[in-house]
Design a protein around this motif. Structure first.
Motif, PDB file in Angstrom:
ATOM      1  N   VAL A 187       0.856  -1.189   0.000  1.00 46.48           N
ATOM      2  CA  VAL A 187       0.000   0.000   0.000  1.00 46.48           C
ATOM      3  C   VAL A 187       0.889   1.235   0.000  1.00 46.48           C
ATOM      4  O   VAL A 187       1.851   1.317   0.760  1.00 46.48           O
ATOM      5  N   CYS A 188       0.554   2.185  -0.872  1.00 50.42           N
ATOM      6  CA  CYS A 188       1.200   3.497  -0.812  1.00 50.42           C
ATOM      7  C   CYS A 188       0.110   4.511  -0.478  1.00 50.42           C
ATOM      8  O   CYS A 188      -0.899   4.606  -1.176  1.00 50.42           O
ATOM      9  N   SER A 189       0.283   5.248   0.621  1.00 51.29           N
ATOM     10  CA  SER A 189      -0.700   6.238   1.053  1.00 51.29           C
ATOM     11  C   SER A 189      -0.249   7.622   0.580  1.00 51.29           C
ATOM     12  O   SER A 189       0.917   7.978   0.724  1.00 51.29           O
ATOM     13  N   MET A 190      -1.180   8.378  -0.012  1.00 55.89           N
ATOM     14  CA  MET A 190      -0.814   9.696  -0.556  1.00 55.89           C
ATOM     15  C   MET A 190      -1.625  10.804   0.088  1.00 55.89           C
ATOM     16  O   MET A 190      -2.847  10.708   0.219  1.00 55.89           O
ATOM     17  N   GLU A 191      -0.934  11.856   0.516  1.00 57.89           N
ATOM     18  CA  GLU A 191      -1.563  13.060   1.086  1.00 57.89           C
ATOM     19  C   GLU A 191      -0.602  14.220   0.903  1.00 57.89           C
ATOM     20  O   GLU A 191       0.378  14.080   0.196  1.00 57.89           O
ATOM     21  N   MET A 222       3.629   8.867   0.321  1.00 56.16           N
ATOM     22  CA  MET A 222       4.137   9.795  -0.692  1.00 56.16           C
ATOM     23  C   MET A 222       3.290  11.055  -0.642  1.00 56.16           C
ATOM     24  O   MET A 222       2.091  10.981  -0.380  1.00 56.16           O
ATOM     25  N   TYR A 223       3.909  12.210  -0.884  1.00 57.47           N
ATOM     26  CA  TYR A 223       3.094  13.403  -1.068  1.00 57.47           C
ATOM     27  C   TYR A 223       2.345  13.239  -2.396  1.00 57.47           C
ATOM     28  O   TYR A 223       2.896  12.711  -3.361  1.00 57.47           O
ATOM     29  N   ALA A 224       1.105  13.700  -2.407  1.00 57.43           N
ATOM     30  CA  ALA A 224       0.248  13.403  -3.559  1.00 57.43           C
ATOM     31  C   ALA A 224       0.792  13.993  -4.862  1.00 57.43           C
ATOM     32  O   ALA A 224       0.603  13.413  -5.935  1.00 57.43           O
ATOM     33  N   ASP A 225       1.474  15.130  -4.780  1.00 60.33           N
ATOM     34  CA  ASP A 225       2.030  15.706  -6.019  1.00 60.33           C
ATOM     35  C   ASP A 225       3.151  14.822  -6.563  1.00 60.33           C
ATOM     36  O   ASP A 225       3.219  14.540  -7.763  1.00 60.33           O
ATOM     37  N   ALA A 226       4.006  14.350  -5.659  1.00 56.74           N
ATOM     38  CA  ALA A 226       5.070  13.439  -6.086  1.00 56.74           C
ATOM     39  C   ALA A 226       4.457  12.135  -6.598  1.00 56.74           C
ATOM     40  O   ALA A 226       4.952  11.529  -7.558  1.00 56.74           O
ATOM     41  N   GLY A 227       3.351  11.723  -5.971  1.00 56.19           N
ATOM     42  CA  GLY A 227       2.666  10.504  -6.395  1.00 56.19           C
ATOM     43  C   GLY A 227       2.158  10.630  -7.825  1.00 56.19           C
ATOM     44  O   GLY A 227       2.248   9.691  -8.619  1.00 56.19           O
TER      45      GLY A 227
END
Ligand code: IPM
Ligand code: MG
Length: 368
Positions: A187-191, A222-227
């Motif tokens: 799982v990769c969580s993005m925010e 991961m930060y969502a922008d980087a994601g």
């Protein structure tokens, strides 16, 4: 025992056309696999507004609450652009999601081999891609209060509020971890924990749930922008992505393009288990109502058909029949059958919506 019940809300634009093909598939399962459903139909979106002056009547809402699963086509169209926000077709869909409490929105992005050259990205970046975006669907900035447009001094201010409770984050995190266990266990969580408090809490809660309940699953953040950047750079690094309502809306559209056509992407929106053990559930294609091609028999019914496959898997616990349907779609694509959206720059002759549905039925027949 009675058959499981399906409520079909075909909606607007190409919704009814693609749903027609799903009805054929449902009929096939009743006839050929002894898997019959009790099907009811009703109105949603602009179609409901035209008939009743509201995009979703209370009676339809009630039927949706009582169905074993809801299948939705699409809502919206230019005809309704000038309507008040409160009666726009999209409100019908948002009300279903909110009142059925469908907090976990599963958006798989899978690249069928036959379509790997259709993506705007290079073949080796997308071929064999199989990722799942889990989008929180009932909270966050699309629902938070206060909201509105008001006057401050002599200018207008537009306000929306990003708000997440611990329990809202925890339940969608659990659904992502559960899914990962049935897939590749990642799982990769993005925010945006670097700039938003709601993102800080999101990261904390996801980490706590992971440590306490799912230490066997690999978790990254991961930060969502980087994601978004990583999704375009090397999407195969992901298995399950879990993220909030707004970021999930954006990231899932971006992921859709990895697969070649928006006409290919199904989704499932799941809530808590009902008394019969099945989750509250609504299945819909990710594409919209495509008013520009509506009524012409050009639409690709595959996203809607694959949404029914998700219903077989997640509502009716029948992964084998879901896989059968997915493989039938794959076979038809491998045979070179293409609706207009799937024709590459070299062109070719497209088949119609109904012909695509019939080809998939023929592939189903060949599978038994
Ligand atoms: C989606 C759509 C919807 C959303 C609209 C139609 C309300 O963009 O399902 O992704 O914003 O959630
Ligand atoms: Mg969207």
């Amino acid at each position: 025992m009675s058959n499981p019940s399906l409520l079909i809300l075909a909606g607007d634009g190409i919704g009814p056309e693609v749903m027609n093909e799903v009805k054929k598939i449902i009929g096939w399962y009743g006839e050929k696999r002894d898997l019959a459903f009790d099907v009811e139909e009703d109105l949603v979106g602009g179609a409901a507004y035209d008939a009743h002056g509201t995009p979703l009547t209370d009676a339809t809402m009630e039927r949706a609450q009582n169905a074993d699963a809801v299948l939705l086509g699409a809502v919206g169209g230019p005809k309704y652009d000038t309507l008040d926000f409160s009666v726009k077709p999209e409100r019908g869909l948002l009300r279903l999601r909110k009142e059925m409490d469908l907090f976990s929105n599963l958006r798989p992005a899978q690249c069928f081999d036959a379509l790997a050259d259709f993506s705007s990205l290079k073949r080796d970046v997308v071929a064999g891609l199989d990722i799942m975006i889990v989008r929180e669907l009932t909270s966050g900035v699309y629902f938070g209060e206060p909201r509105g447009i008001h006057k401050e001094g002599n200018e207008r201010v537009g306000i929306n509020t990003q708000r997440y409770t611990e329990s809202e984050i925890a339940r969608v995190a659990r659904s992502a971890f559960e899914l990962a266990r049935r897939r590749n266990n990642k799982v990769c969580s993005m925010e945006k924990a670097n700039v938003m408090e709601s993102g800080v809490l999101w990261r904390q809660v996801v980490t706590e749930i992971h440590e306490a309940e799912y230490p066997d699953v690999e978790l990254s953040h991961m930060y969502a922008d980087a994601g978004a950047m990583q999704l375009c750079r090397w999407p195969k690094q992901f298995d399950v992505i879990v993220t909030d309502n707004l970021f999930g809306d954006l990231l899932s559209d971006a992921a859709a393009m990895l697969t070649g056509s928006l006409g290919m992407l199904p989704s499932a929106s799941l809530g808590a288990p009902m008394a019969n053990g099945r989750p509250k559930a609504l299945y819909e294609p990710v594409h919209g109502s495509a008013p520009d091609i509506a009524g012409q028999g050009k639409a690709n019914p595959i996203a809607c058909i694959l949404s029914f496959a998700m219903a077989l898997r997640y509502s009716f616990d029948n992964g084998d029949e879901a896989t059968r349907l997915e493989q039938a779609v794959e076979r038809v694509l491998a045979d070179g059958k293409r609706t207009a959206d799937l024709l590459g720059p070299e062109g070719g002759t497209p088949i119609s919506t109904a012909e695509m549905g019939d080809a998939i039925i023929a592939a189903l027949d060949a599978s038994i």
